[in-house]
Design an enzyme around this catalytic site. Structure first.
Site, mmCIF file in Angstrom:
data_model
loop_
_atom_site.group_PDB
_atom_site.id
_atom_site.type_symbol
_atom_site.label_atom_id
_atom_site.label_comp_id
_atom_site.label_asym_id
_atom_site.label_seq_id
_atom_site.Cartn_x
_atom_site.Cartn_y
_atom_site.Cartn_z
ATOM 1 N N ARG A 169 -0.626 5.935 4.084
ATOM 2 C CA ARG A 169 -0.492 4.932 3.025
ATOM 3 C C ARG A 169 0.973 4.598 2.756
ATOM 4 N NH1 ARG A 169 -4.875 3.473 0.333
ATOM 5 N NH2 ARG A 169 -3.503 2.526 -1.231
ATOM 6 N N MET A 217 0.853 -1.198 0.000
ATOM 7 C CA MET A 217 0.000 0.000 0.000
ATOM 8 C C MET A 217 0.883 1.240 0.000
ATOM 9 S SD MET A 217 -3.032 1.150 2.628
ATOM 10 C CE MET A 217 -1.965 1.556 4.012
ATOM 11 N N CYS A 218 0.749 2.073 -1.016
ATOM 12 C CA CYS A 218 1.483 3.331 -1.122
ATOM 13 C C CYS A 218 0.511 4.441 -1.497
ATOM 14 C CB CYS A 218 2.573 3.240 -2.186
ATOM 15 S SG CYS A 218 3.845 2.012 -1.825
ATOM 16 N N GLY A 219 0.945 5.664 -1.392
ATOM 17 C CA GLY A 219 0.132 6.799 -1.798
ATOM 18 C C GLY A 219 0.794 7.533 -2.943
#
Length: 309
Positions: A32, A1-3
């Site tokens: 995130r 999960m990244c932003g």
């Protein structure tokens, strides 16, 4: 999960606020990706000149004589602006390749973050708010930019593992997801002469697009080809000198939202990244379709949106 976030300005009166708006978007995505953060800013360019953004863990020592050393080695004027652990080298465009070779041979503690006429990339390990403060990202101006907050899954938490990744002139990429065939593709791209510095899967995605465009594809065509050639789940936001593009894999399980007004086009992993943008209450807001290429360019006022076959 990244932003991931992106902002493309149609209204250039907003250019002095680009860094501040992108920084706010990035910090909103902290939960995130708290491991590291980075932003690519596209600013002004000068004919015949290029920018080489570099990083060092010992910047005061490494950058003290770097400009003078490169000027002597290249027999041409090189200037340097240090910003915390990064520095932007200004040099003649035709000297870029020679400069990279000299750095590799004589300054192995200095790492190249980006190269191009208008692109500058700043990235480090740490919370987005801390990374933004170190580089004073909020004060930067430009025409467009993209950013990333990372939660590491495929490689170590390091500066070189942070996004964005630059693999071609004025081209960079941020990514949310995971590519499962990056090891075999990395070997293939290296055999094709594409420069890849890390074991990060995202850099392979960026290098793949660079390779396809080197072979004659447009960015849109390269993004469409990625839907067939890259295995895994991904949302890509790609920056170029003139604009930015977005594509999601056919399953599109990674979240994404876009907004467009007369002043800008914005991208965020979640809508909350966009809520403080000016005029967002009147924006057209939508979720990008799976297997669909979106691209906006300052060379073309129209929006490009193509369904992949």
């Amino acid at each position: 999960m990244c932003g991931i976030v992106g902002l493309f300005l149609k209204d250039q009166s907003l250019a002095p606020q680009l860094g501040a708006m992108l920084t706010d978007m990035l910090i909103t995505m902290t939960d995130r990706g708290p491991d590291s953060a980075g932003i690519a800013i596209y600013g002004g360019s000068e004919a015949g000149r290029a920018k080489l953004t570099v990083q060092s863990h010992t910047p005061d020592a490494d950058f003290e004589t770097l400009a003078a050393d490169l000027s002597e080695a290249l027999q041409d004027q090189v200037s340097l602006q240090q910003i915390d652990t990064h520095a932007v080298l200004d040099l003649a465009s035709e000297k870029l390749a020679d400069a990279r070779r000299h750095l590799a041979a004589h300054h192995d503690s200095v790492r190249v973050m980006s190269e191009g006429e208008s692109l500058e990339i700043y990235k480090e390990v740490g919370l987005p708010k801390d990374v933004a403060a170190r580089f004073d990202l909020g004060s930067m101006s430009g025409s467009h930019g993209i950013g990333h907050t990372r939660m590491a899954t495929e490689s170590a938490v390091t500066t070189m593992g942070a996004h964005p990744f630059n693999t071609g002139l004025d081209q960079c990429l941020v990514h949310n997801g995971s590519l499962s065939n990056h090891n075999s593709l990395r070997r293939k791209l290296r055999r094709e002469g594409v420069h890849i510095q890390t074991e990060n899967d995202t850099e392979v995605g960026a290098a793949y697009l660079t390779w396809k465009m080197r072979e004659g594809a447009s960015l849109g065509e390269a993004l469409e080809s990625s839907l067939d050639d890259l295995d895994g789940f991904f949302t890509f936001v790609v920056g170029t000198k003139d604009g930015f593009g977005v594509v999601r894999d056919p399953i599109a399980c990674k979240p994404a939202v876009m907004a467009e007004t007369d002043q800008y086009v914005a991208f965020g992993s979640e809508y909350r990244a966009l809520v403080n943008l000016p005029g967002i209450e009147d924006a057209r807001v939508w979720e990008p379709e799976p297997a669909t290429v979106y691209f906006w360019s300052h060379n073309d006022a129209s929006t490009s949106q193509d369904k992949a076959a």
